[in-house]
Design an enzyme around this catalytic site. Structure first.
Site, PDB file in Angstrom:
ATOM      1  N   ASN A 189       0.824  -1.215   0.000  1.00  0.00           N
ATOM      2  CA  ASN A 189       0.000   0.000   0.000  1.00  0.00           C
ATOM      3  C   ASN A 189       0.857   1.264   0.000  1.00  0.00           C
ATOM      4  O   ASN A 189       1.954   1.294   0.558  1.00  0.00           O
ATOM      5  CB  ASN A 189      -0.996   0.000   1.170  1.00  0.00           C
ATOM      6  CG  ASN A 189      -0.357  -0.201   2.532  1.00  0.00           C
ATOM      7  OD1 ASN A 189       0.663  -0.881   2.663  1.00  0.00           O
ATOM      8  ND2 ASN A 189      -0.956   0.377   3.555  1.00  0.00           N
ATOM      9  N   GLU A 249       0.309   5.379   0.723  1.00  0.00           N
ATOM     10  CA  GLU A 249      -0.622   6.385   1.236  1.00  0.00           C
ATOM     11  C   GLU A 249      -0.230   7.789   0.790  1.00  0.00           C
ATOM     12  O   GLU A 249       0.911   8.044   0.396  1.00  0.00           O
ATOM     13  CB  GLU A 249      -0.659   6.299   2.769  1.00  0.00           C
ATOM     14  CG  GLU A 249      -1.174   4.943   3.237  1.00  0.00           C
ATOM     15  CD  GLU A 249      -1.304   4.824   4.750  1.00  0.00           C
ATOM     16  OE1 GLU A 249      -0.712   5.646   5.475  1.00  0.00           O
ATOM     17  OE2 GLU A 249      -1.993   3.890   5.177  1.00  0.00           O
ATOM     18  N   CYS A 309      -4.377   0.678  -2.098  1.00  0.00           N
ATOM     19  CA  CYS A 309      -4.165  -0.575  -1.370  1.00  0.00           C
ATOM     20  C   CYS A 309      -3.112  -1.451  -2.050  1.00  0.00           C
ATOM     21  O   CYS A 309      -2.896  -1.365  -3.266  1.00  0.00           O
ATOM     22  CB  CYS A 309      -5.454  -1.380  -1.320  1.00  0.00           C
ATOM     23  SG  CYS A 309      -6.768  -0.634  -0.374  1.00  0.00           S
ATOM     24  N   GLU A 330      -3.276  -4.560  -2.799  1.00  0.00           N
ATOM     25  CA  GLU A 330      -3.845  -5.428  -3.832  1.00  0.00           C
ATOM     26  C   GLU A 330      -3.908  -4.716  -5.174  1.00  0.00           C
ATOM     27  O   GLU A 330      -3.600  -5.274  -6.227  1.00  0.00           O
ATOM     28  CB  GLU A 330      -5.273  -5.865  -3.459  1.00  0.00           C
ATOM     29  CG  GLU A 330      -5.379  -6.684  -2.196  1.00  0.00           C
ATOM     30  CD  GLU A 330      -5.617  -5.846  -0.946  1.00  0.00           C
ATOM     31  OE1 GLU A 330      -4.963  -4.796  -0.796  1.00  0.00           O
ATOM     32  OE2 GLU A 330      -6.449  -6.260  -0.128  1.00  0.00           O
ATOM     33  N   CYS A 334     -10.486  -4.709   0.688  1.00  0.00           N
ATOM     34  CA  CYS A 334     -11.577  -3.725   0.754  1.00  0.00           C
ATOM     35  C   CYS A 334     -12.492  -3.879  -0.464  1.00  0.00           C
ATOM     36  O   CYS A 334     -12.182  -4.590  -1.423  1.00  0.00           O
ATOM     37  CB  CYS A 334     -11.009  -2.314   0.828  1.00  0.00           C
ATOM     38  SG  CYS A 334     -10.466  -1.651  -0.762  1.00  0.00           S
ATOM     39  N   CYS A 348     -10.918  -3.053  -3.939  1.00  0.00           N
ATOM     40  CA  CYS A 348     -10.016  -4.103  -4.423  1.00  0.00           C
ATOM     41  C   CYS A 348     -10.801  -5.330  -4.869  1.00  0.00           C
ATOM     42  O   CYS A 348     -10.435  -5.985  -5.847  1.00  0.00           O
ATOM     43  CB  CYS A 348      -8.996  -4.461  -3.351  1.00  0.00           C
ATOM     44  SG  CYS A 348      -7.814  -3.126  -3.064  1.00  0.00           S
TER      45      CYS A 348
HETATM   46  N1  THU Z   1      -5.195  -1.432   2.866  1.00  0.00           N
HETATM   47  C1  THU Z   1      -4.661  -2.283   1.941  1.00  0.00           C
HETATM   48  O1  THU Z   1      -3.574  -2.024   1.398  1.00  0.00           O
HETATM   49  N2  THU Z   1      -5.343  -3.398   1.640  1.00  0.00           N
HETATM   50  C2  THU Z   1      -6.490  -3.803   2.231  1.00  0.00           C
HETATM   51  O2  THU Z   1      -7.013  -4.851   1.917  1.00  0.00           O
HETATM   52  C3  THU Z   1      -7.094  -2.973   3.271  1.00  0.00           C
HETATM   53  C4  THU Z   1      -6.466  -1.645   3.506  1.00  0.00           C
HETATM   54  C5  THU Z   1      -4.422  -0.244   3.263  1.00  0.00           C
HETATM   55  C6  THU Z   1      -4.965   1.072   2.846  1.00  0.00           C
HETATM   56  C7  THU Z   1      -4.346   1.995   3.865  1.00  0.00           C
HETATM   57  O3  THU Z   1      -3.052   2.363   3.437  1.00  0.00           O
HETATM   58  C8  THU Z   1      -4.193   1.139   5.105  1.00  0.00           C
HETATM   59  O4  THU Z   1      -4.329  -0.198   4.664  1.00  0.00           O
HETATM   60  C9  THU Z   1      -5.213   1.421   6.181  1.00  0.00           C
HETATM   61  O5  THU Z   1      -6.478   1.369   5.692  1.00  0.00           O
END
Ligand code: THU
Length: 137
Positions: A45, A47, A56, A58, A89, A92
């Site tokens: 991920n 941000e 994310c 994925e 999520c 994804c």
């Molecule tokens: N996140 C993912 O990378 N994958 C998921 O399946 C759920 C959430 C990340 C997004 C964000 O950077 C952090 O987790 C918190 O939500």
């Protein structure tokens, strides 16, 4: 388990997680996609200070894979320090339903990589929106 090495895929996702860029949530996630030809493509991920721009793990892995020419995915592993592993999520799930509809989804807690939960993309997003041309099977 199937005819590929599930634990190798989980391990690849754990390695990818080390490169997560998550200074805001501090929740690093790693993902690893396995292609039909046996190639593993990873992501983590990323941000943004404008929180909503976060991508994310994925989707990073999927976008990397697709834009490297890969189209047939048999599995994806997702890892975070999260009880039972991080469930993908909704966004994804939609992308997986479009581009990796037959993939097995493995989720694992980074503290217990040997305890992997397995799902199908169809289970995670039944009746997905698909009213567009299909590029994957
Ligand atoms: N996140 C993912 O990378 N994958 C998921 O399946 C759920 C959430 C990340 C997004 C964000 O950077 C952090 O987790 C918190 O939500």
């Amino acid at each position: 388990m199937g005819k590929y090495n599930e634990s190798e895929l989980v391990q690849a996702a754990a390695e990818a997680r080390k490169h997560a860029v998550a200074p805001y949530s501090r929740f690093g996630v790693g993902a690893a996609l396995l292609t039909k030809s046996g190639k593993i493509i990873t992501g983590a991920n990323v941000e943004s200070a404008s929180y909503g721009l976060t991508c994310c793990a994925e989707r990073v892995a999927l976008f990397k894979a697709l834009t490297s020419g890969h189209r047939n995915f048999v599995a994806v592993a997702v890892i975070a320090r999260s009880k039972g592993g991080p469930m993908p999520c909704g966004a994804c799930r939609q992308l997986l339903a479009e581009y990796a509809p037959r993939a097995k989804v493995y989720v694992a807690d980074s503290r217990a990589l040997d305890r992997v939960r397995e799902f199908t993309v169809r289970e995670l997003l039944p009746a997905a929106f698909r009213d567009v041309p299909r590029i994957c099977d």
